[in-house]
Design a protein around this motif. Structure first.
Motif, PDB file in Angstrom:
ATOM      1  N   MET A 115       0.854  -1.196   0.000  1.00 27.94           N
ATOM      2  CA  MET A 115       0.000   0.000   0.000  1.00 27.94           C
ATOM      3  C   MET A 115       0.884   1.238   0.000  1.00 27.94           C
ATOM      4  SD  MET A 115      -2.720   1.336   2.880  1.00 27.94           S
ATOM      5  CE  MET A 115      -3.968   0.121   2.548  1.00 27.94           C
ATOM      6  N   PHE A 116       0.470   2.240  -0.765  1.00 33.77           N
ATOM      7  CA  PHE A 116       1.166   3.525  -0.811  1.00 33.77           C
ATOM      8  C   PHE A 116       0.212   4.582  -0.271  1.00 33.77           C
ATOM      9  CE2 PHE A 116       2.779   0.834  -4.202  1.00 33.77           C
ATOM     10  CZ  PHE A 116       4.142   0.861  -3.935  1.00 33.77           C
ATOM     11  N   ILE A 117       0.703   5.395   0.651  1.00 28.96           N
ATOM     12  CA  ILE A 117      -0.103   6.443   1.272  1.00 28.96           C
ATOM     13  C   ILE A 117       0.623   7.767   1.100  1.00 28.96           C
ATOM     14  CG2 ILE A 117      -1.048   7.336   3.441  1.00 28.96           C
ATOM     15  CD1 ILE A 117      -1.262   4.440   4.412  1.00 28.96           C
ATOM     16  N   THR A 118      -0.122   8.805   0.762  1.00 36.53           N
ATOM     17  CA  THR A 118       0.417  10.163   0.736  1.00 36.53           C
ATOM     18  C   THR A 118      -0.310  10.983   1.780  1.00 36.53           C
ATOM     19  OG1 THR A 118       0.905  10.001  -1.629  1.00 36.53           O
ATOM     20  CG2 THR A 118       0.841  12.215  -0.678  1.00 36.53           C
ATOM     21  N   LEU A 119       0.461  11.606   2.674  1.00 34.38           N
ATOM     22  CA  LEU A 119      -0.085  12.526   3.667  1.00 34.38           C
ATOM     23  C   LEU A 119       0.256  13.946   3.250  1.00 34.38           C
ATOM     24  CD1 LEU A 119       0.876  10.939   7.129  1.00 34.38           C
ATOM     25  CD2 LEU A 119      -1.208  10.613   5.785  1.00 34.38           C
TER      26      LEU A 119
END
Length: 185
Positions: A115-119
């Motif tokens: 999973m890739f998450i951008t904050l």
């Protein structure tokens, strides 16, 4: 919804007052909003900057005002949570905690469950990589809109990612509401 988003500010200053006026107009003589006050009209307290930004996000999904994380920065700093800008200065292998508003979660079919998450915070964007076993373990936490992610900095040229080792969900006061983490050793 338009009143809550501030669309009637020029006609009725104060979002709360505008919202109540719209409700009164739409209900006419029905219900408790139709009652008249004796003497003078009651003025509702204005929304704080944070309340206005939250109303903007709730009604339109964005805000022309301050970033929501800017209102939490003092608490996040106190807890040692870095901003996206400060993350860019960290060396590969550094253990970090970064917080922000989730703007993107991806689990491409070609990534074998990664999973890739951008904050996003008031200073920019930060990218995170969550391995399949941990994303399953932290599934409920990672679905939250405000996160603090713990991990280790990975650098390749100018690209900075954080390999996630733990996660906390935040409430709107910057307090931990749900979390789980792994040993960093």
């Amino acid at each position: 919804m338009l009143a809550e988003a501030g669309a009637f500010e020029s006609l009725c200053p104060g979002r709360r007052d505008a919202l109540w006026e719209v409700l009164r107009q739409s209900r006419g003589d029905a219900g408790p909003l139709a009652r008249r006050t004796v003497g003078h009209a009651v003025r509702l307290p204005p929304m704080s900057g944070f309340e206005r930004v939250l109303a903007d996000y709730r009604t339109t999904g964005l805000s022309p005002g301050a970033h929501p994380i800017s209102f939490l920065r003092e608490e996040l700093d106190r807890r040692g949570v870095l901003s996206a800008r400060v993350l860019d200065d960290q060396a590969a292998g550094e253990r970090v905690r970064v917080g922000g508003l989730v703007i993107c979660r991806q689990r491409p079919g070609t990534a074998r469950g990664v999973m890739f998450i951008t904050l996003e915070d008031e200073t920019g964007f930060a990218n995170f990589v969550v391995m399949p076993d941990l994303s399953e373990k932290l599934r409920n936490v990672l679905r939250m809109p405000l996160l603090v992610l713990d991990g280790v900095v990975e650098r390749e040229g100018d690209v900075v990612n954080v390999l996630v080792r733990g996660a906390e969900g935040l409430d709107l006061a910057g307090r931990r509401i749900r979390g789980q983490s792994r040993d960093f050793r």
